[in-house]
Enzyme design. Structure first.
Site, mmCIF file in Angstrom:
data_model
loop_
_atom_site.group_PDB
_atom_site.id
_atom_site.type_symbol
_atom_site.label_atom_id
_atom_site.label_comp_id
_atom_site.label_asym_id
_atom_site.label_seq_id
_atom_site.Cartn_x
_atom_site.Cartn_y
_atom_site.Cartn_z
ATOM 1 N N ASP A 108 8.255 -50.346 15.901
ATOM 2 C CA ASP A 108 8.995 -51.431 16.552
ATOM 3 C C ASP A 108 10.464 -51.364 16.190
ATOM 4 O OD1 ASP A 108 8.318 -51.996 13.883
ATOM 5 O OD2 ASP A 108 8.353 -54.150 14.186
ATOM 6 N N ASP A 162 4.799 -52.334 21.692
ATOM 7 C CA ASP A 162 6.095 -51.681 21.843
ATOM 8 C C ASP A 162 5.919 -50.243 22.343
ATOM 9 O OD1 ASP A 162 5.968 -53.803 19.839
ATOM 10 O OD2 ASP A 162 8.102 -53.470 19.540
ATOM 11 N N HIS A 176 15.456 -51.790 18.547
ATOM 12 C CA HIS A 176 14.098 -52.121 18.984
ATOM 13 C C HIS A 176 13.994 -51.614 20.414
ATOM 14 C CE1 HIS A 176 11.601 -54.865 16.589
ATOM 15 N NE2 HIS A 176 10.906 -55.119 17.698
ATOM 16 N N ARG A 212 13.967 -53.324 9.011
ATOM 17 C CA ARG A 212 13.455 -54.434 8.196
ATOM 18 C C ARG A 212 12.072 -54.084 7.615
ATOM 19 N NH1 ARG A 212 12.838 -57.935 13.524
ATOM 20 N NH2 ARG A 212 10.729 -57.363 14.152
ATOM 21 N N ASP A 213 11.475 -55.035 6.922
ATOM 22 C CA ASP A 213 10.179 -54.778 6.283
ATOM 23 C C ASP A 213 9.067 -54.850 7.323
ATOM 24 O OD1 ASP A 213 10.614 -57.432 6.730
ATOM 25 O OD2 ASP A 213 9.931 -58.125 4.770
ATOM 26 N N GLU A 214 9.130 -53.938 8.272
ATOM 27 C CA GLU A 214 8.105 -53.830 9.304
ATOM 28 C C GLU A 214 7.950 -52.337 9.626
ATOM 29 O OE1 GLU A 214 6.856 -56.900 12.817
ATOM 30 O OE2 GLU A 214 8.682 -57.259 11.698
ATOM 31 N N GLU A 257 16.407 -56.152 19.841
ATOM 32 C CA GLU A 257 15.110 -56.822 19.990
ATOM 33 C C GLU A 257 15.213 -58.043 20.915
ATOM 34 O OE1 GLU A 257 13.680 -58.269 16.232
ATOM 35 O OE2 GLU A 257 11.618 -58.410 16.968
ATOM 36 N N TRP A 285 -0.866 -55.294 24.185
ATOM 37 C CA TRP A 285 -0.681 -54.505 22.953
ATOM 38 C C TRP A 285 -1.840 -53.490 22.891
ATOM 39 C CZ3 TRP A 285 2.652 -58.084 23.875
ATOM 40 C CH2 TRP A 285 3.827 -58.138 23.159
#
Ligand code: BGC
Length: 893
Positions: free
Chosen positions: A456, A469, A766, A460-462, A745, A531
């Site tokens: 995605d 996506d 994103h 960041r913490d992802e 994003e 998704w």
């Protein structure tokens, strides 16, 4: 003349580690100046040596036009062996090519593994917390080497050294997969790293996705707690004898100078502690632990490795109003900074990475959340030192420099861009510079988010393999780069992580179970419409773009299971009206506040049922393609029932949709859920909804990719152009005018007043809204595949010029070669079209607004031009059937 170029095996040039258990597939490209060149026959030879004196296998002359993914059937492959291959071809005009230069593929270890090596780990209690272990062993060589190959993988990440030299150019190995089920190993040709006498072999291990921080809840050790290595070195000598080096209890372990390395957090390296592998004085070596871990889950590397792709130089170094020293890379990029530094022994410099500056021009990190993205380097001191980290990557445009002493110069820093090394295939340029910048931003969104898995966001913490996506972007991605091996690997992970009932977790590879559920809609669920549909949409797209039937066959069960999963939800098998869904994520039309607004206004069950119908239609096509006639009938009937149920539920008595949003209308049209007079009303209503918004979009992740395609295919191409050309919010170009170098994003990631949309969830890299890229290639430039002759064996060229553009130049490197469409509207009202169709394919081109009478191709009457096999007037212009070659059409409008 007929020649052959670009031999590939499984999409790769001279790949190592091919699965010996499956017939490898060979592809090549024909080259010919002649028009309408088609391959009539081919011949492939396989040999153990480059001179082909005694071929091991010979296809003989095969009368076939297939030149893409030709399976080497009947060839018995041994594990750990190199096979050379060469190809020749004959065309439809009787020309015969020469044999190509030999190319090769090399098989991996037998699959599933006959590994002799053992899993080894450093005794963790001997290491300080966080420190990366260094493993080593030694061996002697006393004969001349014929070849030497390493097969290696790790729990965590590894970096290999042979005689203190880094082995290979791969990073983040062994990659991220569904670790409990599938773990990739890599194969390296290491002959040139070895020498006579004593050799050292080392492996530095990092936490990576396996053990490090992962997910947004500050959680670690998602897959396991022990970093470990599994390695085999196989050396063959010129006298025929062999020597093997295995990871086993003879190895030793020590602390490395990497005091901490984590994908999100960054790295701390203490250069004072650096040593070489022979060093027994400054480092304490311990015996390694043997650990138990499966070897049957090992698979050879499937996608392209992550490598250093390019480097960029920073453009500015200055002090922000807050007094911080900050570097501007000029591009939001993913990878790391290589830097040169001078200073005192023990001095620690720090680099902190961020994507944007705030409205005051200060360094801003809130959107990076808990991912520290911090590099710390403790100097050895003395001369200048150069550093690059090992097991971490950053998503950034700005870097704050701390504790650097003396003059710091721009020259000391280089941005190293890393991503999976996919072949770049698409190029697009047009007369509007802002759109060219948008295309650039889309491409950089793909670079930053195709680092081993489709993510995605990269900062960041992802940084996770969010399925939605990936599904939204896969079509655009497959224009920009060849995505086949990349998605092959990811889809195998998807299949492995699918629940027994067929549910598809929100992200692939899946994380711990506690991460795989959403509970903010009353119940807990692991699968969301649009998704989970990645399970169907992605393999079908890869099939359309590359003609990869094997992938379709491999994923077919998984595709079917996803449909069966939906079928079983709720009481009505033809509607999906239960459970949690992300809806039209981040759409702008919700009247809710805060987080709830992110789901958009489109009824989430409407979205779910629309995608249910769409995916069912694709699975029907897959069944028909694979020859499963009964299945195809079943899915055809199921599709009919879903569409009926959809209409009953969502089409009102006055022929309108009961869900009054742009996305609802876009989905109904794109997925063919309405027809006749209802369809006409839906088109009109979509235009009305857009008009109410000043011809601006309000769509989120789900509606946006289809918005412009729907407008272009329903007679509203000018409106699609209008949407694209807006520079005010919300639009694609709004962010471009705000200086974006990647795709955001949120449509309003940075607002007009310079403030941010959302502190915590505002990624500036994103790719979801970059899905407009497909429309640029497929409609504006007009280059499209044909699902009946997939992989661009037959090419549709249908450019759709519109207000605001005077020219477009676009090309796509297909599996057959380059196809291109350039159009140019001159001031005096002449349209000039340059079309290229590669050898061994055919094309059909719609020349927009052309008239049949007197149509010329390169000055000749088009009807008579060589390579043109048919010409007729059609809706919107003239349709010409083309053989391969380059054509120039020019006509007055
Ligand atoms: C991610 C996405 C993802 C979404 C699901 C976000 O945190 O960044 O892009 O699809 O969650 O709603």
């Amino acid at each position: 003349m007929l020649s052959i170029s670009q031999l590939t095996c499984e999409y790769k040039v001279n790949p190592l580690g091919i699965d010996a258990g499956a017939a490898p597939r060979i592809s090549w490209k024909l080259k010919s100046d002649a028009r309408a060149c088609m391959q009539r026959a081919y011949r492939i030879q396989i040999s153990a040596t480059t001179n082909f004196d005694q071929p091991l296998w010979d296809s003989g002359q095969m009368n076939s036009s297939q030149s893409v993914l030709v399976e080497l059937h009947g060839l018995q492959l041994n594990a750990r062996s190199r096979y050379y291959y060469r190809v020749k071809a004959w065309d439809n005009a009787g020309r015969e090519s020469l044999w190509t230069e030999p190319a090769f593929f090399q098989t991996g270890l037998q699959n599933p593994g006959n590994w002799e090596a053992e899993w080894i780990a450093a005794p963790e209690k001997r290491l300080r917390a966080g420190v990366c272990p260094q493993l080593r062993t030694f061996f002697n060589i006393d004969k001349e080497i014929a070849n030497a190959t390493i097969y290696v993988t790790a729990l965590g990440l590894y970096e290999l050294q042979l005689n203190d030299e880094r082995v290979g150019e791969h990073y983040f190995t062994p990659g991220w997969s569904s670790y409990a089920n599938r773990l990739q190993y890599q194969t390296y040709d290491v002959k040139n790293y070895l020498h006579m006498g004593k050799n050292s072999l080392g492996a530095l291990l990092g936490d990576g996705w396996y053990k490090g921080y992962l997910g947004w809840r500050n959680d670690k050790e998602m897959y396991g707690s022990k970093r470990a290595l599994l390695l085999e070195l196989h050396i063959r000598f010129t006298d025929g004898s062999q020597q093997h080096v295995y990871s086993n209890r003879d190895w030793q372990a020590a602390e490395s100078p990497v005091l901490m390395s984590d994908i999100y957090m960054g790295e701390h390296y203490d250069a004072r502690l650096a040593y070489n592998l022979n060093d027994d004085n400054r480092v304490r070596w311990y015996e390694v632990d043997l650990i138990q871990h499966s070897k049957t889950i090992l698979v050879p590397q499937e996608n392209e490795p992550v490598t250093k792709i390019e480097s960029i130089k920073p453009i500015k170094l200055w002090h922000t109003p807050d007094g911080e020293l900050v570097l501007d890379m000029g591009q939001n990029m993913v990878g790391w900074l290589r830097f040169e530094v001078r200073g005192q022994t023990g001095q620690t410099v720090e680099l902190i990475h961020a994507e944007v500056l705030d409205s005051q021009g200060n360094f801003y990190r809130e959107n990076i959340r808990a991912a520290q993205q911090r590099i710390q380097y403790t100097l050895k001191g003395g001369e200048s030192e150069v550093f690059e980290p090992h097991f971490t990557f950053q998503g950034f445009r700005y870097v704050q420099l701390k504790n650097f002493s003396g003059e710091v110069s721009l020259d000391d820093f280089t941005g190293v861009v890393l991503h999976s090394s996919l072949e770049r295939t698409g190029n697009f340029e047009c007369s509007e510079p802002l759109i060219n910048q948008l295309h650039h931003n889309i491409l950089w969104g793909q670079k930053g988010n195709f680092l081993d898995v489709p993510t995605d966001c990269p900062q960041r913490d992802e940084r996770m393999g969010w399925t939605g996506d990936a599904q939204v972007f896969v079509r655009t991605a497959s224009y920009l780069m060849n995505t086949a091996p990349f998605f092959t690997k990811w889809l195998r992970d998807l299949k492995a992580d699918q629940t027994p009932e067929g549910g598809v977790p929100f992200y692939i590879p899946n994380l711990k179970e506690s991460y795989s559920i959403e509970s903010n809609w009353g119940e807990t669920h692991h699968s969301s419409a649009a998704w989970g549909d990645a399970a169907v949409i992605c393999p079908w797209t890869i099939y359309e773009m590359y003609g990869d039937k094997r992938l379709l066959a491999q994923q077919y069960e998984s595709m079917k299971k996803w449909i069966a999963y939906i079928y079983d939800q709720g009481d009505n098998p033809y509607l999906w009206n239960t459970g949690f869904h992300y809806g039209d994520w981040l759409a702008l039309d919700s009247d809710k506040e805060g987080w709830e607004a992110y789901y958009g206004a489109t009824d989430r069950h409407y979205v779910a049922t629309a995608f249910y119908a769409y995916s069912t239609s694709l699975v029907r096509k897959a069944a028909a393609t694979l020859g499963y006639a009964e299945d195809a009938d079943y899915f055809q009937t199921l599709y009919g029932s879903i569409v009926q149920a959809f209409r009953k539920e969502y089409v009102t008595s006055d022929d309108s949709l009961s869900v009054p949003t742009q996305t609802a209308h876009v989905l109904a049209l794109q997925f063919g859920l309405v027809e006749g007079s209802v369809k006409e009303r839906v088109i009109q209503k979509l235009k009305d909804l857009l008009a109410e918004a000043g011809d601006h979009l309000k769509t989120g992740f789900v509606g946006t990719p289809y918005l412009n395609p729907v407008l272009s295919t329903t007679g509203n191409n000018d409106l699609a152009y209008r949407l694209l050309f807006h520079t005010d919010y919300p639009s694609w170009l709004y962010q471009v005018t705000k200086g974006a170098t990647t795709v955001w994003e949120h449509w309003d990631g940075i607002k007009e007043d310079g403030s941010f949309k959302d502190g915590g969830m505002a990624s500036f890299n994103h790719y979801a809204y970059g899905s407009i890229g497909e429309w640029l290639y497929r409609f504006v430039a007009g280059i499209g595949p044909d699902e009946d002759k997939p992989g661009f064996k037959h090419i549709h060229i249908k450019p759709m010029p519109g207000p605001g553009l005077s020219y477009v130049k676009a090309s796509l490197e297909t599996m057959y070669g380059t196809t291109a469409c350039n159009w140019n509207l001159t001031n005096n009202g002449t349209m000039e079209l340059h079309i290229t169709i590669p050898p061994n394919t055919t094309g059909e081109a719609i020349l927009p607004a052309a008239k049949l009478e007197g149509l010329l191709e390169s000055g000749r009457l088009a009807l008579k031009a060589e390579g043109i096999t048919g010409i007729e007037a059609c809706d919107g212009g003239v349709k010409v059937l083309l053989g391969s070659g380059s054509y120039i059409f020019s006509y007055a409008l």
